[in-house]
Design a protein around this motif. Structure first.
Motif, short mmCIF file in Angstrom:
data_model
loop_
_atom_site.label_atom_id
_atom_site.label_comp_id
_atom_site.label_asym_id
_atom_site.label_seq_id
_atom_site.Cartn_x
_atom_site.Cartn_y
_atom_site.Cartn_z
N GLY A 96 0.82 -1.21 0.00
CA GLY A 96 0.00 0.00 0.00
C GLY A 96 0.85 1.26 0.00
N ARG A 97 1.95 1.24 0.78
CA ARG A 97 2.83 2.41 0.82
C ARG A 97 3.52 2.62 -0.52
NH1 ARG A 97 3.85 0.47 6.11
NH2 ARG A 97 5.75 -0.59 5.39
N VAL A 98 3.93 1.52 -1.16
CA VAL A 98 4.58 1.63 -2.47
C VAL A 98 3.60 2.19 -3.49
CG1 VAL A 98 5.58 0.32 -4.39
CG2 VAL A 98 6.25 -0.19 -2.02
N ARG A 99 2.36 1.69 -3.47
CA ARG A 99 1.36 2.20 -4.41
C ARG A 99 1.07 3.68 -4.16
NH1 ARG A 99 -3.15 -2.71 -4.49
NH2 ARG A 99 -1.94 -4.15 -5.81
N SER A 100 1.02 4.06 -2.90
CA SER A 100 0.77 5.47 -2.57
C SER A 100 1.92 6.35 -3.08
CB SER A 100 0.61 5.63 -1.06
OG SER A 100 0.46 6.99 -0.70
N TRP A 101 3.15 5.84 -2.90
CA TRP A 101 4.31 6.61 -3.37
C TRP A 101 4.29 6.73 -4.89
CZ3 TRP A 101 8.54 5.47 -6.47
CH2 TRP A 101 9.57 6.43 -6.46
N LEU A 102 3.98 5.64 -5.58
CA LEU A 102 3.94 5.67 -7.04
C LEU A 102 2.83 6.59 -7.54
CD1 LEU A 102 4.52 1.89 -7.92
CD2 LEU A 102 6.13 3.79 -8.15
N ALA A 103 1.74 6.66 -6.80
CA ALA A 103 0.65 7.54 -7.21
C ALA A 103 1.04 9.01 -7.08
CB ALA A 103 -0.60 7.25 -6.37
N ARG A 104 1.96 9.31 -6.16
CA ARG A 104 2.39 10.70 -5.99
C ARG A 104 3.43 11.14 -7.01
NH1 ARG A 104 2.38 9.29 -0.34
NH2 ARG A 104 4.66 9.08 -0.40
N VAL A 105 4.10 10.19 -7.66
CA VAL A 105 5.17 10.53 -8.60
C VAL A 105 4.66 11.40 -9.76
CG1 VAL A 105 6.80 9.59 -10.28
CG2 VAL A 105 6.64 8.60 -7.99
N PRO A 106 3.57 11.02 -10.45
CA PRO A 106 3.10 11.89 -11.54
C PRO A 106 2.73 13.29 -11.08
CG PRO A 106 2.07 9.72 -11.68
CD PRO A 106 2.75 9.79 -10.35
N ARG A 107 2.13 13.38 -9.88
CA ARG A 107 1.75 14.69 -9.37
C ARG A 107 2.99 15.54 -9.06
NH1 ARG A 107 -2.10 11.55 -6.46
NH2 ARG A 107 -0.82 11.72 -4.55
N ALA A 108 4.00 14.89 -8.47
CA ALA A 108 5.23 15.61 -8.17
C ALA A 108 5.94 16.04 -9.46
CB ALA A 108 6.17 14.73 -7.33
N TRP A 109 5.93 15.16 -10.45
CA TRP A 109 6.54 15.49 -11.75
C TRP A 109 5.83 16.68 -12.37
CZ3 TRP A 109 10.65 14.08 -14.72
CH2 TRP A 109 10.59 14.38 -16.09
N SER A 110 4.52 16.68 -12.37
CA SER A 110 3.75 17.78 -12.94
C SER A 110 3.96 19.07 -12.16
CB SER A 110 2.26 17.41 -12.95
OG SER A 110 1.49 18.47 -13.49
N ARG A 111 4.02 18.96 -10.83
CA ARG A 111 4.23 20.15 -10.01
C ARG A 111 5.63 20.73 -10.24
NH1 ARG A 111 2.81 17.94 -5.78
NH2 ARG A 111 4.83 17.40 -4.88
N PHE A 112 6.62 19.87 -10.42
CA PHE A 112 8.00 20.33 -10.64
C PHE A 112 8.12 21.11 -11.94
CE2 PHE A 112 12.24 19.68 -12.45
CZ PHE A 112 13.06 20.12 -11.41
N TRP A 113 7.52 20.61 -13.00
CA TRP A 113 7.70 21.21 -14.32
C TRP A 113 6.66 22.28 -14.66
CZ3 TRP A 113 11.97 20.89 -17.05
CH2 TRP A 113 12.80 19.78 -16.89
N PHE A 114 5.44 22.11 -14.22
CA PHE A 114 4.36 22.92 -14.79
C PHE A 114 3.59 23.76 -13.76
CE2 PHE A 114 4.75 19.04 -17.45
CZ PHE A 114 5.29 19.66 -18.57
N SER A 115 4.02 23.79 -12.52
CA SER A 115 3.34 24.66 -11.57
C SER A 115 3.62 26.13 -11.92
CB SER A 115 3.83 24.36 -10.14
OG SER A 115 5.22 24.59 -10.05
N GLY A 116 2.70 26.99 -11.56
CA GLY A 116 2.85 28.41 -11.89
C GLY A 116 3.56 29.17 -10.78
N ALA A 117 4.26 30.22 -11.17
CA ALA A 117 4.93 31.10 -10.22
C ALA A 117 5.02 32.48 -10.83
CB ALA A 117 6.33 30.57 -9.88
N SER A 118 5.28 33.46 -10.00
CA SER A 118 5.43 34.83 -10.49
C SER A 118 6.50 34.89 -11.58
CB SER A 118 5.80 35.76 -9.35
OG SER A 118 6.19 37.03 -9.84
#
Length: 306
Positions: A9-31
């Motif tokens: 369950g912990r591994v699946r939870s971590w893997l589920a966060r990877v795409p979100r972290a990847w998207s946040r790293f590259w495509f999040s907005g900032a000033s």
């Protein structure tokens, strides 16, 4: 069984966060303040570079110059492999001036950034023997900004250095822009250092600790006066050589760690400023500074510009 299920369950939870972290790293907005400051410095640097080669256009680019017919590999771009007249050299050089001004002023960047990249790569590929690492890095930055200009709306590009005027008439408002160009610049800067260390360690002088003394002894590259005890003292030469290697190895870790980021920025710029003081390295210092700006948080840039 329950322990195994918990681990799965912990591994699946971590893997589920990877795409979100990847998207946040590259495509999040900032000033867009940091992006705007980088764009302005790039415009200033390329404008200065274009002006610096103006006296040598005939020497390096004209048909009666030293390099009348530069060789182009299949993977290299550049207008001068198809248009070889002296008039075309002047046109491309003038286009580089105009395009640099668009980045400097924050007007027409959507057209100016791709034009600047095309003009820069043409001028540099037309005289590759006259280039140094700073020139090549400026070309990389123009390529990144050209790609960003093509893929993003103009409201993120045509931003004055000190921001738009707000409803109360005060300046300092910046739009929220995508951060993927900032990330590209950060990665580009930090990849330079381990690659440089690997290349340096292939030579005996860097391993022996004498490389700094050899560099200080290159009279053709000398910029400003350096005391003789720095040029001739073997102990100081060892310290300068190994300090340079140590800083270059540490910078990627310092820059990507929030607590030590400013230590890395100060160390890196100070190191390059010291080298730039002693040696004629063209536009290497401003080119590297553009990369360091990508690590400065927008709120810090806004406070400085205010």
């Amino acid at each position: 069984m329950s322990a195994g299920s918990g681990l799965v369950g912990r591994v699946r939870s971590w893997l589920a966060r990877v795409p979100r972290a990847w998207s946040r790293f590259w495509f999040s907005g900032a000033s867009a303040s940091t992006l705007t400051l980088m764009r302005t410095l790039l415009g200033f640097s390329t404008l200065a570079w274009a002006l610096s080669i103006a006296p040598d256009l005939r020497t390096f680019y004209f048909e009666d110059g030293l390099i009348p017919a530069p060789r182009y590999a299949d993977y290299r771009l550049g207008l001068f492999q198809w248009f070889t007249s002296d008039a075309m050299v002047v046109v491309v050089w003038a286009a580089m001036i105009v395009a640099s001004l668009t980045l400097l002023a924050g007007r027409g960047v959507r057209i100016g950034a791709p034009l600047l990249w095309l003009a820069t790569i043409s001028m540099q590929q037309g005289a590759v023997t006259a280039l140094n690492a700073g020139d090549l890095l400026l070309r990389i930055w123009t390529g990144y900004f050209a790609l960003f200009a093509v893929l993003t709306p103009s409201r993120f590009l045509d931003v004055p250095l000190f921001g738009h005027r707000g409803p109360d008439g005060a300046r300092g408002e910046y739009p929220t822009a995508p951060t993927w160009l900032i990330r590209l610049a950060q990665i580009q800067l930090t990849v330079i250092y381990p690659a440089t260390v690997i290349a340096k360690l292939d030579g005996d002088t860097w391993r022996e600790g004498t490389a700094a003394l050899y560099a200080l002894g290159l009279q053709d590259f000398e910029r400003f006066w350096v005391p003789s005890f720095l040029r001739e003292n073997l102990v100081l030469g060892n310290l300068m050589t190994w300090f340079t290697l140590g800083v270059e190895l540490a910078l990627p870790f310092l820059l990507w760690t929030r607590r030590t980021r400013w230590v890395g920025i100060v160390l890196g710029i100070a190191m390059h400023a010291g080298v730039d003081y002693t040696m004629r390295l063209g536009f290497f210092l401003p080119a590297m500074s553009i990369g360091y700006l990508s690590f400065v948080r927008p709120e810090v840039v806004e406070r400085a510009l205010a």
